[in-house]
Scaffold this active site. Sequence first.
Site, short mmCIF file in Angstrom:
data_model
loop_
_atom_site.label_atom_id
_atom_site.label_comp_id
_atom_site.label_asym_id
_atom_site.label_seq_id
_atom_site.Cartn_x
_atom_site.Cartn_y
_atom_site.Cartn_z
N TRP A 190 0.16 4.60 10.67
CA TRP A 190 -1.17 3.98 10.76
C TRP A 190 -1.41 3.37 12.14
O TRP A 190 -2.54 3.03 12.49
CB TRP A 190 -1.36 2.91 9.68
CG TRP A 190 -0.58 1.63 9.90
CD1 TRP A 190 0.76 1.45 9.83
CD2 TRP A 190 -1.13 0.33 10.20
NE1 TRP A 190 1.09 0.13 10.07
CE2 TRP A 190 -0.05 -0.58 10.29
CE3 TRP A 190 -2.43 -0.14 10.38
CZ2 TRP A 190 -0.23 -1.94 10.57
CZ3 TRP A 190 -2.60 -1.50 10.65
CH2 TRP A 190 -1.51 -2.37 10.75
N GLU A 228 5.25 -6.42 6.68
CA GLU A 228 6.23 -5.74 5.83
C GLU A 228 7.36 -6.65 5.37
O GLU A 228 8.29 -6.19 4.71
CB GLU A 228 6.78 -4.52 6.57
CG GLU A 228 5.71 -3.45 6.76
CD GLU A 228 6.14 -2.33 7.68
OE1 GLU A 228 7.23 -2.46 8.29
OE2 GLU A 228 5.41 -1.35 7.81
N GLN A 287 4.26 -9.41 11.34
CA GLN A 287 3.17 -9.08 12.26
C GLN A 287 1.85 -9.55 11.66
O GLN A 287 1.77 -9.92 10.50
CB GLN A 287 3.10 -7.57 12.50
CG GLN A 287 2.67 -6.76 11.29
CD GLN A 287 2.79 -5.27 11.51
OE1 GLN A 287 3.83 -4.70 11.29
NE2 GLN A 287 1.72 -4.64 11.95
#
Length: 747
Positions: free
Chosen positions: A353, A482, A588
């Site tokens: 992505w 994640e 992130q």
Amino acid sequence: MKRIFEAQPWQIVTHEFKPADKRLQESMTSLGNGYMGMRGFFEEDYSGDSLPGIYLGGVWYPDKTRVGWWKNGYPEYFGKVINAINFIKMNFIINGEKLDLATDRFDQFELNLDLKTATLTRSFVVTKGAAKVQFKFERFLSVAQKELSLQRVTFQNLGQQTVDVTVISAVDSNVQNEDANYDEHFWQVLAITPDHLIAQTKANQFGTPQFMTGMQVAHVTTLAQVAETTTATEIQQTFVAHLKPQAQATIEKRVVVVTSRDYADQAALTTAMTQLMAKVAPQSYADLLAAHQAIWAERWAQSDVQIDGDVLAQQGMRFNLFGLFTTYYGDDARLNFGPKGFTGEKYGGATYWDTEAFCVPVYLGITKPEITKNLLLYRYKQLDGAFVNAKQQGSKGALYPMVTFNGIECHNEWEITFEEIHRNSDVAFAIYNYTRYTGETDYVLHEGSEVLTEIARFWADRVHYSQRKGQYMIHGVTGPDEYENNVDNNWYTNYLARWTLEYTLEMTAQVAPEQAAKLAISEAERAHWQAIVDQMYLPYDTELGIFEQHDGFLDKDLTPASEIPADQRPINQNWSWDKILRSPYIKQGDVIQGIWNFIDDFSEAEKKRNFDFYEPLTVHESSLSPAVYSIIAADLNYEDKAVELYERTARLDLDNYNNDTEDGLHITAMTGGWLAIVHGFAGMRVHDDGTLSYKPFLPKKWQRYSFRQVFRGRIIEITVDQNGTQVKLIEGQPLTIELNGRQQLLN
């Protein structure tokens, strides 16, 4: 942080060779031309630690997914880039002793990647007994003739006695990968002669293509050729030189590389190799290099970002752009960005992505729009694969893969393959971003409308309606962060899903009747999509006034990341996965990513509250993270934080911030430097009405920065210095922009 190269504005150069840093040096001196690429490993054999790697665009292999917890819908294979045949191999024997910098005594070492010309040079003086020989290696991968690799080696006798130097130039198919199946050989030789080799990837059980590659070699030299040898796996051509004191010799190696992606069979490969080699044969090394350099000069003239007063920032910025351009420049719509590009095996080399979320915004500003449009067409042409992915998960519509070569999901991690479904909306957002930036609606009203419709159908099926709350929800996902897996109602995922449905409703209402018939969206469908838009649940904490990253996030122990002991950072290399998942630490931007995507839609107070809450919890262990936070920090006038995070994103690999660069560069994160300067420091925005605006500031430690930007048929140059901001129209029709809230006509 580890800095192994000198600070130079246009060079990645070192005069030290440290075996412990060999892999880092190889990563940081990688070359590529979009068609193929290689790590900066030595031409000659090196008996110390090294990670040789040559990679061909679009050539990969499907490995069986080997897990003991197989579940329905799991990808059948893990797609990975494979190490290509080593066509740059050249060994040197000095008075009967093989050159090996792992064991030899040498000095005057220099390794230099020239970013301006995309050439790699290496030189040193080696001493073997009474022999003292100076070597200079040069190589480049031509962007003028994409199939062409060129090397030139010059060696000079600096000793007092005649030296015999034997050169053994090879094309070697006996290569391996260093990943999970490192012991496997993927190439099977089909044909081998003294000047060419054709090989095919071994058969697989999944029906994906076997790739063929052909490599033809020629040498330009005054050295005497004494042997031509072929084995089952390798071509060797041997040359000798008898060098008197101070005498020197040069050998040039040219290799043409073709693959079955462009040629249907072995005969066609052979013909293509012969024709391409004949095409370049009359041209000198200088001619071929000049053609290559001319194209790089054009690229830099359009895209270079100049920074005065901070050479480290300047070097990092150019290194980032160089990494992007060596990976992708839109020449082949079948290709895309791999997170490691042509610099390593990690992540399989496939498309993530990252392309839509990070690469598209940069390429819109530094290249012609058709180059970015190719990235959109790449996804459109893989729509059939997205149908397969959705069906495997028991869902309707299209689910674009998290990791892919051909449109089919090929990643072997549960939390990625099944849960990180926000990537579907990132594909939709790229269509919107392209349309808003270019002003061109042809794509969104044709191919793009098909992509949007099928993504919308996926979301309409994937949500569920909570009777208790009277709202639509999305459970069991992983957001951009994640370090949070299998959560309910990730704010970013829900927000983007709602926006995708709304945008799809808007754009599909504008398509021509024949396209509307093709989309076949029923009134009931449209009503259902609108209901989801109106009633989507978005986690929000009224006390803090922030968007909650996901349900339950605020129940964690919200200890700032600054309190993590230094010897436990990065946590992904020191903590168990269980401990990471229980922690509040963010890999992130997640909420902050969403705010950047739709930065005009949030008030300054909203941006400030969310940034102030989430940034102290963010460990930035994703290479994609610092740029996003830098942009929002700049928007909030947090200059010091914006500059700190710019330095981290621009020099992420050069300074090995996350201690993981040795296995390859973070190519898609190399967008971060440009984004931080242009979207951040310069405050560039393209508003929904098509207005281009800037709100620049100059970092205190800089004297000046300047960049050029492509926008709707124009090239604009922006310079920010201590006297203010100057905006010039370099090319194209007059344009009215907004600078610091005031309109300005460029003509």
